[in-house]
Design an enzyme around this catalytic site. Structure first.
Site, PDB file in Angstrom:
ATOM      1  N   GLU A 201      -1.006   4.147  -7.955  1.00 60.07           N
ATOM      2  CA  GLU A 201      -2.532   3.771  -8.039  1.00 60.07           C
ATOM      3  C   GLU A 201      -3.223   5.058  -8.698  1.00 60.07           C
ATOM      4  OE1 GLU A 201      -4.363   2.192  -4.109  1.00 60.07           O
ATOM      5  OE2 GLU A 201      -5.311   4.253  -4.268  1.00 60.07           O
TER       6      GLU A 201
ATOM      7  N   ASP B 211      -0.212   1.942   3.715  1.00 63.73           N
ATOM      8  CA  ASP B 211       0.313   2.685   2.466  1.00 63.73           C
ATOM      9  C   ASP B 211       1.367   2.338   2.013  1.00 63.73           C
ATOM     10  OD1 ASP B 211      -1.894   5.423   2.992  1.00 63.73           O
ATOM     11  OD2 ASP B 211      -1.049   4.711   4.947  1.00 63.73           O
TER      12      ASP B 211
ATOM     13  N   ASP C 124       1.706   4.763  -3.548  1.00 68.44           N
ATOM     14  CA  ASP C 124       0.183   4.893  -3.109  1.00 68.44           C
ATOM     15  C   ASP C 124       0.081   6.210  -2.837  1.00 68.44           C
ATOM     16  OD1 ASP C 124      -2.405   4.428  -2.311  1.00 68.44           O
ATOM     17  OD2 ASP C 124      -1.758   3.552  -0.266  1.00 68.44           O
TER      18      ASP C 124
END
Length: 156
Positions: A67, A140, A7
């Site tokens: 991501e 996260d 992430d």
């Protein structure tokens, strides 16, 4: 297969290493790279580069699931996040780690069946997928696990 879930961010990069044997997901490692606000952007990017290099060299993932920036509400953070993501992509490419990218909506859709699921719903599905009630505290890091699990369910 060892999947490195990422992430990306400038302040915090969540990462996790998930082992997937075709049926079961097992969390091997998770954590975060945290850079200090107020530090020059170039210094923060260098820190991300060095730490991500260490992670890739230590864990030797088979693939990376990261991501993808799709839409950002906060225009002041989109560029720094994009820069951090670019550094991470370059490191993965340098080490020959195949890269798979998923938008937040795709991750939510794959994990919960609903692309606009909230954080709690995603966390619950991550717990179910790992067979645990314990998750890291940092959002996260949990997101990085969700991104890795998303990849296990996207493989055909």
């Amino acid at each position: 297969m060892k999947i490195l879930g990422i992430d990306p961010g400038m302040a915090i990069v969540g990462y996790s290493l998930v082992d997937y044997d075709g049926k079961v997901c097992k969390l091997l490692k998770s954590g975060s790279i945290q850079t200090k606000k107020g530090t020059r952007e170039a210094s923060r990017l260098l820190e991300i580069m060095e730490d991500m290099t260490t992670i890739v060299e230590a864990f030797k993932p088979d693939v990376a699931s990261i991501e993808k920036l799709f839409f950002f509400r906060n225009q002041t953070t989109v560029m720094p996040v994009a820069h951090a993501r670019g550094i991470i992509l370059a490191i993965l490419e340098k080490y020959g780690v195949p890269i798979f990218e998923y938008t937040p909506m795709e991750v939510k859709q794959v994990l919960t069946g609903y692309g606009r699921a909230d954080k709690k719903e995603v966390e619950q599905m991550v717990k179910l997928a790992l067979g645990t009630d314990l998750l890291p505290k940092l959002d996260d890091t949990v997101d990085s696990i969700a991104i890795a699990i998303c990849h296990t369910r996207s493989i055909i």
